[in-house]
Design a protein around this motif. Structure first.
Motif, short mmCIF file in Angstrom:
data_model
loop_
_atom_site.label_atom_id
_atom_site.label_comp_id
_atom_site.label_asym_id
_atom_site.label_seq_id
_atom_site.Cartn_x
_atom_site.Cartn_y
_atom_site.Cartn_z
N ALA A 1 2.91 -23.84 15.23
CA ALA A 1 1.93 -23.73 13.98
C ALA A 1 1.90 -22.16 13.67
O ALA A 1 1.67 -21.94 12.53
N GLU A 2 1.69 -21.32 14.84
CA GLU A 2 1.49 -19.85 14.56
C GLU A 2 2.62 -19.39 14.01
O GLU A 2 2.64 -18.50 13.18
N THR B 1 -10.33 -29.16 14.11
CA THR B 1 -10.00 -29.39 15.42
C THR B 1 -11.31 -30.42 15.76
O THR B 1 -12.36 -29.97 15.60
N GLU C 1 1.07 -25.84 19.12
CA GLU C 1 0.00 -24.83 18.43
C GLU C 1 0.99 -23.49 18.58
O GLU C 1 0.74 -22.52 17.22
N LEU D 1 0.83 -21.66 9.65
CA LEU D 1 0.02 -22.80 9.06
C LEU D 1 -1.40 -22.28 9.38
O LEU D 1 -1.56 -21.62 10.08
N ASN D 2 -2.15 -22.87 8.31
CA ASN D 2 -3.72 -22.82 8.39
C ASN D 2 -4.13 -23.99 9.25
O ASN D 2 -3.81 -25.04 9.01
N ARG D 3 -5.07 -23.54 9.94
CA ARG D 3 -5.94 -24.48 11.00
C ARG D 3 -6.88 -25.33 10.01
O ARG D 3 -7.72 -24.61 9.39
N THR E 1 -5.60 -30.89 16.71
CA THR E 1 -5.99 -29.83 15.48
C THR E 1 -4.95 -30.17 14.39
O THR E 1 -3.77 -30.44 14.67
N GLU E 2 -5.51 -30.18 13.42
CA GLU E 2 -4.59 -30.45 12.17
C GLU E 2 -4.47 -29.17 11.34
O GLU E 2 -5.30 -28.23 11.42
N TYR E 3 -3.43 -29.03 10.70
CA TYR E 3 -2.94 -27.99 10.01
C TYR E 3 -2.44 -28.10 8.76
O TYR E 3 -1.91 -29.22 8.41
N TYR F 1 -0.14 -31.60 12.82
CA TYR F 1 -1.19 -31.95 13.98
C TYR F 1 -0.58 -31.40 15.33
O TYR F 1 0.52 -31.63 15.47
#
Length: 114
Positions: free
Chosen positions: A48-49, A58, A45, A53-55, A105-107, A86
């Motif tokens: 991703a931040e 989840t 996570e 990336l955009n979520r 969680t997918e991004y 993910y």
């Protein structure tokens, strides 16, 4: 006496888990298998931040059978959804449920404004 034994075990670095708990070695195995089975990239996570990336979504995946079955169910979901990134958080099951659970969680990449 039980408290002393418990403290000694924790102090020595032992982790006691029942057969329905996804321990770190199981999690590492699942993550390694998924990286071979799906084209999406496993990230944390935090990554991703950092990547901006955009979520996308989840969702929770669970299995009452085994950790291996949980991995197969996660792989099926990831293959059908085809998101580029993910992350997975494994949840400890409650004693009464006996389920292996993971939150996925997918991004997707940030959208450029032009």
């Amino acid at each position: 006496m039980k408290k002393l034994l418990w403290i000694c075990m924790l102090g020595a670095g032992f982790v006691v888990a029942d057969e329905n708990t996804v321990v770190s070695s199981d999690a590492a195995h699942v993550e390694a298998q998924l990286s071979e089975e799906v084209s999406s990239q496993l990230i944390t996570e935090e990554q991703a931040e950092e990547m901006g990336l955009n979520r996308a979504d989840t969702y929770e995946v669970s299995s009452t059978v085994s950790v291996e079955n949980l991995e197969l169910l996660i792989a099926e979901k990831l293959k059908e959804r085809e998101m580029p990134y993910y992350s997975i958080e494994f949840n400890e099951p409650t004693q009464d449920s006996g389920e292996f659970r993971a939150t996925v969680t997918e991004y997707f990449s940030p959208v450029d404004d032009e």
